[in-house]
Design a protein around this motif. Structure first.
Motif, PDB file in Angstrom:
ATOM      1  N   GLU A   2       0.833  -1.204   0.000  1.00 31.58           N
ATOM      2  CA  GLU A   2       0.000   0.000   0.000  1.00 31.58           C
ATOM      3  C   GLU A   2       0.872   1.261   0.000  1.00 31.58           C
ATOM      4  OE1 GLU A   2      -3.044   2.250   2.996  1.00 31.58           O
ATOM      5  OE2 GLU A   2      -3.185   0.067   2.863  1.00 31.58           O
ATOM      6  N   ASP A   3       1.944   1.238   0.816  1.00 33.40           N
ATOM      7  CA  ASP A   3       2.876   2.368   0.844  1.00 33.40           C
ATOM      8  C   ASP A   3       3.492   2.575  -0.536  1.00 33.40           C
ATOM      9  OD1 ASP A   3       2.448   2.647   3.554  1.00 33.40           O
ATOM     10  OD2 ASP A   3       4.218   1.486   4.108  1.00 33.40           O
ATOM     11  N   PHE A   4       3.852   1.466  -1.169  1.00 31.14           N
ATOM     12  CA  PHE A   4       4.487   1.558  -2.477  1.00 31.14           C
ATOM     13  C   PHE A   4       3.514   2.089  -3.519  1.00 31.14           C
ATOM     14  CE2 PHE A   4       5.671  -0.086  -6.630  1.00 31.14           C
ATOM     15  CZ  PHE A   4       6.889   0.544  -6.754  1.00 31.14           C
ATOM     16  N   ALA A   5       2.260   1.695  -3.441  1.00 29.47           N
ATOM     17  CA  ALA A   5       1.259   2.185  -4.397  1.00 29.47           C
ATOM     18  C   ALA A   5       1.176   3.710  -4.338  1.00 29.47           C
ATOM     19  CB  ALA A   5      -0.100   1.554  -4.112  1.00 29.47           C
ATOM     20  N   LYS A   6       1.230   4.275  -3.128  1.00 29.11           N
ATOM     21  CA  LYS A   6       1.204   5.735  -2.972  1.00 29.11           C
ATOM     22  C   LYS A   6       2.462   6.365  -3.564  1.00 29.11           C
ATOM     23  CE  LYS A   6      -1.574   5.635   1.221  1.00 29.11           C
ATOM     24  NZ  LYS A   6      -1.577   5.867   2.679  1.00 29.11           N
ATOM     25  N   LEU A   7       3.614   5.747  -3.304  1.00 27.57           N
ATOM     26  CA  LEU A   7       4.881   6.246  -3.845  1.00 27.57           C
ATOM     27  C   LEU A   7       4.861   6.199  -5.373  1.00 27.57           C
ATOM     28  CD1 LEU A   7       7.865   7.155  -3.528  1.00 27.57           C
ATOM     29  CD2 LEU A   7       8.456   4.733  -3.443  1.00 27.57           C
ATOM     30  N   LYS A   8       4.421   5.071  -5.919  1.00 33.96           N
ATOM     31  CA  LYS A   8       4.383   4.905  -7.367  1.00 33.96           C
ATOM     32  C   LYS A   8       3.459   5.944  -8.014  1.00 33.96           C
ATOM     33  CE  LYS A   8       3.290   1.371 -10.808  1.00 33.96           C
ATOM     34  NZ  LYS A   8       2.832  -0.002 -11.011  1.00 33.96           N
ATOM     35  N   GLU A   9       2.317   6.188  -7.399  1.00 34.37           N
ATOM     36  CA  GLU A   9       1.372   7.182  -7.918  1.00 34.37           C
ATOM     37  C   GLU A   9       2.015   8.578  -7.917  1.00 34.37           C
ATOM     38  OE1 GLU A   9      -2.705   9.056  -6.199  1.00 34.37           O
ATOM     39  OE2 GLU A   9      -2.655   6.863  -6.318  1.00 34.37           O
ATOM     40  N   ALA A  10       2.727   8.918  -6.841  1.00 30.30           N
ATOM     41  CA  ALA A  10       3.395  10.221  -6.749  1.00 30.30           C
ATOM     42  C   ALA A  10       4.500  10.348  -7.794  1.00 30.30           C
ATOM     43  CB  ALA A  10       3.964  10.424  -5.347  1.00 30.30           C
ATOM     44  N   ILE A  11       5.234   9.274  -8.016  1.00 33.13           N
ATOM     45  CA  ILE A  11       6.315   9.281  -9.015  1.00 33.13           C
ATOM     46  C   ILE A  11       5.732   9.505 -10.410  1.00 33.13           C
ATOM     47  CG2 ILE A  11       8.028   7.840 -10.192  1.00 33.13           C
ATOM     48  CD1 ILE A  11       8.603   6.548  -7.432  1.00 33.13           C
ATOM     49  N   ILE A  12       4.705   8.761 -10.753  1.00 34.24           N
ATOM     50  CA  ILE A  12       4.088   8.889 -12.075  1.00 34.24           C
ATOM     51  C   ILE A  12       3.575  10.318 -12.295  1.00 34.24           C
ATOM     52  CG2 ILE A  12       2.128   8.148 -13.507  1.00 34.24           C
ATOM     53  CD1 ILE A  12       2.577   5.317 -12.313  1.00 34.24           C
ATOM     54  N   LYS A  13       2.946  10.903 -11.260  1.00 30.04           N
ATOM     55  CA  LYS A  13       2.448  12.272 -11.368  1.00 30.04           C
ATOM     56  C   LYS A  13       3.611  13.238 -11.614  1.00 30.04           C
ATOM     57  CE  LYS A  13      -0.414  15.673  -8.901  1.00 30.04           C
ATOM     58  NZ  LYS A  13      -0.169  16.659  -9.888  1.00 30.04           N
ATOM     59  N   LYS A  14       4.716  13.091 -10.892  1.00 32.27           N
ATOM     60  CA  LYS A  14       5.882  13.973 -11.073  1.00 32.27           C
ATOM     61  C   LYS A  14       6.476  13.824 -12.466  1.00 32.27           C
ATOM     62  CE  LYS A  14       6.795  16.227  -7.253  1.00 32.27           C
ATOM     63  NZ  LYS A  14       6.867  17.667  -7.200  1.00 32.27           N
ATOM     64  N   ILE A  15       6.551  12.584 -12.952  1.00 32.57           N
ATOM     65  CA  ILE A  15       7.107  12.346 -14.288  1.00 32.57           C
ATOM     66  C   ILE A  15       6.243  13.036 -15.343  1.00 32.57           C
ATOM     67  CG2 ILE A  15       7.524  10.578 -16.051  1.00 32.57           C
ATOM     68  CD1 ILE A  15       8.311   8.689 -13.755  1.00 32.57           C
ATOM     69  N   ILE A  16       4.941  12.842 -15.246  1.00 34.21           N
ATOM     70  CA  ILE A  16       4.020  13.431 -16.226  1.00 34.21           C
ATOM     71  C   ILE A  16       4.037  14.959 -16.123  1.00 34.21           C
ATOM     72  CG2 ILE A  16       1.578  13.666 -16.855  1.00 34.21           C
ATOM     73  CD1 ILE A  16       1.307  10.657 -16.044  1.00 34.21           C
ATOM     74  N   ASP A  17       3.913  15.490 -14.895  1.00 28.66           N
ATOM     75  CA  ASP A  17       3.881  16.940 -14.697  1.00 28.66           C
ATOM     76  C   ASP A  17       5.191  17.614 -15.111  1.00 28.66           C
ATOM     77  OD1 ASP A  17       1.335  16.624 -13.707  1.00 28.66           O
ATOM     78  OD2 ASP A  17       1.864  17.006 -11.603  1.00 28.66           O
ATOM     79  N   GLY A  18       6.296  16.917 -14.896  1.00 30.61           N
ATOM     80  CA  GLY A  18       7.594  17.500 -15.211  1.00 30.61           C
ATOM     81  C   GLY A  18       8.068  17.243 -16.623  1.00 30.61           C
ATOM     82  N   GLY A  19       7.332  16.453 -17.368  1.00 28.29           N
ATOM     83  CA  GLY A  19       7.716  16.154 -18.738  1.00 28.29           C
ATOM     84  C   GLY A  19       8.956  15.274 -18.837  1.00 28.29           C
ATOM     85  N   HIS A  20       9.179  14.449 -17.841  1.00 25.22           N
ATOM     86  CA  HIS A  20      10.356  13.579 -17.826  1.00 25.22           C
ATOM     87  C   HIS A  20      10.033  12.198 -18.383  1.00 25.22           C
ATOM     88  CE1 HIS A  20      12.306  16.595 -15.364  1.00 25.22           C
ATOM     89  NE2 HIS A  20      11.265  16.576 -14.545  1.00 25.22           N
ATOM     90  N   ASP A  21      11.058  11.534 -18.898  1.00 20.68           N
ATOM     91  CA  ASP A  21      10.879  10.184 -19.428  1.00 20.68           C
ATOM     92  C   ASP A  21      11.195   9.113 -18.397  1.00 20.68           C
ATOM     93  OD1 ASP A  21      10.220  11.202 -21.904  1.00 20.68           O
ATOM     94  OD2 ASP A  21      12.287  11.172 -22.602  1.00 20.68           O
ATOM     95  N   SER A  22      12.099   9.433 -17.462  1.00 16.13           N
ATOM     96  CA  SER A  22      12.501   8.439 -16.470  1.00 16.13           C
ATOM     97  C   SER A  22      12.900   9.147 -15.182  1.00 16.13           C
ATOM     98  CB  SER A  22      13.661   7.595 -16.997  1.00 16.13           C
ATOM     99  OG  SER A  22      14.799   8.402 -17.203  1.00 16.13           O
ATOM    100  N   PHE A  23      13.286   8.362 -14.188  1.00 18.73           N
ATOM    101  CA  PHE A  23      13.653   8.912 -12.891  1.00 18.73           C
ATOM    102  C   PHE A  23      14.635   7.962 -12.212  1.00 18.73           C
ATOM    103  CE2 PHE A  23      10.165   6.068 -12.389  1.00 18.73           C
ATOM    104  CZ  PHE A  23      10.424   5.370 -11.223  1.00 18.73           C
ATOM    105  N   LEU A  24      15.278   8.469 -11.180  1.00 15.14           N
ATOM    106  CA  LEU A  24      16.237   7.695 -10.399  1.00 15.14           C
ATOM    107  C   LEU A  24      15.662   7.473  -9.011  1.00 15.14           C
ATOM    108  CD1 LEU A  24      19.159   6.546 -10.052  1.00 15.14           C
ATOM    109  CD2 LEU A  24      19.787   8.818  -9.222  1.00 15.14           C
ATOM    110  N   CYS A  25      15.698   6.244  -8.543  1.00 17.66           N
ATOM    111  CA  CYS A  25      15.187   5.910  -7.217  1.00 17.66           C
ATOM    112  C   CYS A  25      16.250   5.107  -6.470  1.00 17.66           C
ATOM    113  CB  CYS A  25      13.900   5.102  -7.335  1.00 17.66           C
ATOM    114  SG  CYS A  25      13.160   4.745  -5.734  1.00 17.66           S
ATOM    115  N   THR A  26      16.542   5.506  -5.244  1.00 17.75           N
ATOM    116  CA  THR A  26      17.504   4.797  -4.418  1.00 17.75           C
ATOM    117  C   THR A  26      16.756   4.025  -3.343  1.00 17.75           C
ATOM    118  OG1 THR A  26      19.106   6.572  -4.766  1.00 17.75           O
ATOM    119  CG2 THR A  26      19.543   5.073  -2.972  1.00 17.75           C
TER     120      THR A  26
END
Length: 120
Positions: A2-26
């Protein structure tokens, strides 16, 4: 998850809003272990890594010699190891294979610079 689902949703929103193709996650094994427990460590890291890669993420996994944990190397396109031998830190690539380098930190300029010295 459930925590990951929230994180994944936030990441996808940032990618779309920022016009990015990919991201880095540690991902840090110590942090995940403290939150989810040792029994869920391996599965949590494998599941998170697989899901992040699906949405075009670049995942860096940092783990510290967990006794009962095998990192999901099969998901890695690149795999480097950083180990301490005696008082020296060494870095080398497992995939692709690379030479072995001594890691030498240098803060003489007022900020940290890391030098890689090839070991022959």
């Amino acid at each position: 998850m459930e925590d990951f689902a929230k994180l994944k949703e936030a990441i996808i929103k940032k990618i779309i809003d920022g016009g990015h193709d990919s991201f880095l996650c540690t991902l840090n094994s110590d942090t995940i272990k403290s939150i989810y427990g040792a029994k869920r460590l391996e599965n949590t890291i494998a599941e998170w890594s697989a899901e992040l890669i699906k949405i075009n993420g670049v995942v860096i996994l940092i783990y510290f010699s967990e006794k009962d944990f095998a990192p999901p190397i099969h998901l890695a396109s690149t795999y480097f190891k950083l180990e301490k031998i005696g008082e020296s830190m060494i870095l080398f690539g497992e995939n692709p294979k690379t030479k072995i380098y001594a890691v030498k930190p240098d803060s003489s300029r007022g900020y940290l610079v890391t030098h890689l010295i090839p070991i022959e």
